[in-house]
Scaffold this motif. Structure first.
Motif, short mmCIF file in Angstrom:
data_model
loop_
_atom_site.label_atom_id
_atom_site.label_comp_id
_atom_site.label_asym_id
_atom_site.label_seq_id
_atom_site.Cartn_x
_atom_site.Cartn_y
_atom_site.Cartn_z
N GLN A 215 0.83 -1.20 0.00
CA GLN A 215 0.00 0.00 0.00
C GLN A 215 0.87 1.25 0.00
O GLN A 215 1.90 1.31 0.67
N ILE A 216 0.42 2.26 -0.75
CA ILE A 216 1.10 3.56 -0.81
C ILE A 216 0.06 4.63 -0.49
O ILE A 216 -1.02 4.66 -1.10
N GLY A 217 0.38 5.51 0.44
CA GLY A 217 -0.57 6.55 0.80
C GLY A 217 0.11 7.74 1.44
O GLY A 217 1.33 7.76 1.65
N ILE A 218 -0.69 8.75 1.76
CA ILE A 218 -0.20 9.96 2.43
C ILE A 218 -0.10 9.67 3.93
O ILE A 218 -1.03 9.16 4.54
N VAL A 219 1.04 10.02 4.53
CA VAL A 219 1.28 9.80 5.95
C VAL A 219 1.36 11.15 6.65
O VAL A 219 2.21 11.98 6.32
N ASP A 220 0.46 11.38 7.59
CA ASP A 220 0.46 12.61 8.40
C ASP A 220 0.41 13.88 7.56
O ASP A 220 0.89 14.94 8.00
N ASN A 221 -0.14 13.80 6.34
CA ASN A 221 -0.21 14.95 5.43
C ASN A 221 1.14 15.55 5.10
O ASN A 221 1.23 16.68 4.62
N LEU A 222 2.20 14.79 5.37
CA LEU A 222 3.56 15.30 5.13
C LEU A 222 4.36 14.41 4.21
O LEU A 222 5.28 14.89 3.53
N TYR A 223 4.04 13.13 4.19
CA TYR A 223 4.86 12.15 3.48
C TYR A 223 4.00 11.31 2.55
O TYR A 223 2.79 11.18 2.74
N VAL A 224 4.66 10.72 1.56
CA VAL A 224 4.10 9.57 0.85
C VAL A 224 4.88 8.36 1.34
O VAL A 224 6.11 8.35 1.31
N GLY A 225 4.15 7.36 1.85
CA GLY A 225 4.83 6.22 2.45
C GLY A 225 4.17 4.90 2.14
O GLY A 225 3.10 4.84 1.52
N PHE B 84 10.66 4.27 10.16
CA PHE B 84 10.62 4.42 8.72
C PHE B 84 12.02 4.66 8.19
O PHE B 84 12.87 5.24 8.89
N TYR B 85 12.25 4.26 6.96
CA TYR B 85 13.38 4.76 6.22
C TYR B 85 12.91 5.98 5.43
O TYR B 85 12.07 5.87 4.54
N ASP B 86 13.41 7.15 5.81
CA ASP B 86 13.15 8.35 5.05
C ASP B 86 14.11 8.42 3.87
O ASP B 86 15.28 8.03 3.99
N LEU B 87 13.62 8.94 2.76
CA LEU B 87 14.47 9.12 1.59
C LEU B 87 15.09 10.51 1.60
O LEU B 87 14.40 11.51 1.77
N TYR B 88 16.41 10.52 1.43
CA TYR B 88 17.18 11.75 1.28
C TYR B 88 17.78 11.73 -0.12
O TYR B 88 17.89 10.68 -0.75
N GLU B 89 18.20 12.90 -0.61
CA GLU B 89 18.85 12.97 -1.91
C GLU B 89 20.14 13.77 -1.83
O GLU B 89 20.28 14.66 -0.99
N ILE C 105 18.64 -3.73 3.37
CA ILE C 105 18.74 -2.28 3.44
C ILE C 105 19.32 -1.89 4.80
O ILE C 105 18.89 -2.41 5.83
N SER C 106 20.25 -0.97 4.79
CA SER C 106 20.85 -0.51 6.04
C SER C 106 20.84 1.01 6.11
O SER C 106 20.66 1.69 5.10
N GLU C 107 21.06 1.52 7.29
CA GLU C 107 21.09 2.96 7.52
C GLU C 107 22.14 3.63 6.63
O GLU C 107 23.26 3.13 6.46
N ILE D 26 11.81 -5.68 4.36
CA ILE D 26 13.02 -5.03 4.89
C ILE D 26 12.87 -4.62 6.36
O ILE D 26 13.70 -3.86 6.87
N THR D 27 11.84 -5.10 7.02
CA THR D 27 11.53 -4.84 8.44
C THR D 27 11.18 -3.38 8.73
O THR D 27 10.95 -3.03 9.89
N LYS D 28 11.16 -2.54 7.73
CA LYS D 28 10.81 -1.13 7.89
C LYS D 28 9.89 -0.72 6.74
O LYS D 28 9.83 -1.37 5.70
N GLU D 29 9.18 0.38 6.93
CA GLU D 29 8.48 1.02 5.83
C GLU D 29 9.39 2.13 5.28
O GLU D 29 10.37 2.52 5.93
N ILE D 30 9.07 2.63 4.11
CA ILE D 30 9.81 3.77 3.57
C ILE D 30 8.84 4.91 3.27
O ILE D 30 7.65 4.69 3.02
#
Length: 211
Positions: free
Chosen positions: A8-18, A82-87, A60-62, A26-30
């Motif tokens: 499932q993909i959805g809006i999280v806390d009106n701040l994220y897509v997760g 969560f694993y947050d995505l950075y660029e 996947i690791s930190e 991977i034991t975590k969500e992204i």
């Protein structure tokens, strides 16, 4: 909420897509923070990550890096599990939360190819590029893309500083060019057999007659 490959993909806390359900892999969500683009753009990024994780079952690791077409993202572990995505920053100085630059780079590369009725062939950060003197210094470039192995982008970037001595050419990683010459980045998804000619900042795209 949408479902993609069972995740499932959805809006999280009106701040994220997760994601919801990716933790079985991977034991975590992204998730990725919503910036200046429409939610659909971030959903596309999340789908790309789901493809990678579901199809390859990686560990996947930190702070692990992952290529997103022609840009570089990184997984950062958040306190919410969560694993947050950075660029990577456009100048290569570090990473910022989000993926707006990545979205912009991919969009611009796609638009250039669409204008030429071409399918993009995205280079990645670990591939090599052959350059002459003058490329890093911002001079006009003639870029030619030849068919190449998986480790090579196929790009040869030549300026008027080139002295016709092949030994003077340098093989560098794509990311060095991406950071040094953001002005040409949108042309670098042109497929094999094409070239671009820069003249005082103006660009002409042509099919390589040598192919």
């Amino acid at each position: 909420m949408i479902t993609y490959k069972g995740i499932q993909i959805g809006i999280v806390d009106n701040l994220y897509v997760g994601t919801k359900g990716l933790d079985s892999y991977i034991t975590k969500e992204i998730r990725v923070i919503i910036g200046n683009n429409e939610p659909e753009n971030y959903i596309d990024v999340i789908k790309y990550m789901i493809d990678y994780i579901v199809d390859n079952n990686p560990i996947i690791s930190e702070n692990q890096n992952i290529g997103y077409y022609s840009w570089l993202l990184q997984f950062r572990l958040d306190e919410d599990n969560f694993y947050d995505l950075y660029e990577v920053n456009p100048n290569g100085s570090g990473f910022n939360k989000g993926c707006d630059t990545a979205i912009s780079v991919v969009r611009q590369q796609g638009e250039i190819c669409c204008q030429q009725n071409l399918t993009p062939l995205f280079p990645n950060f670990n591939q090599s590029v052959v350059i002459s003197d003058g490329v890093y210094e911002g001079k006009d470039i003639e870029g030619i893309r030849y068919d190449a192995s998986q480790d090579e982008s196929g790009w040869y970037l030549i300026t008027d500083d080139y002295n016709d001595d092949i030994k003077s050419l340098k093989m560098v990683h794509f990311y060095h060019v991406a950071f040094a010459r953001p002005d040409i980045l949108k042309y670098l998804a042109l497929p094999f057999g094409y070239r671009f000619l820069m003249d005082s900042g103006n660009i002409e795209i042509i099919k390589d007659e040598e192919e």
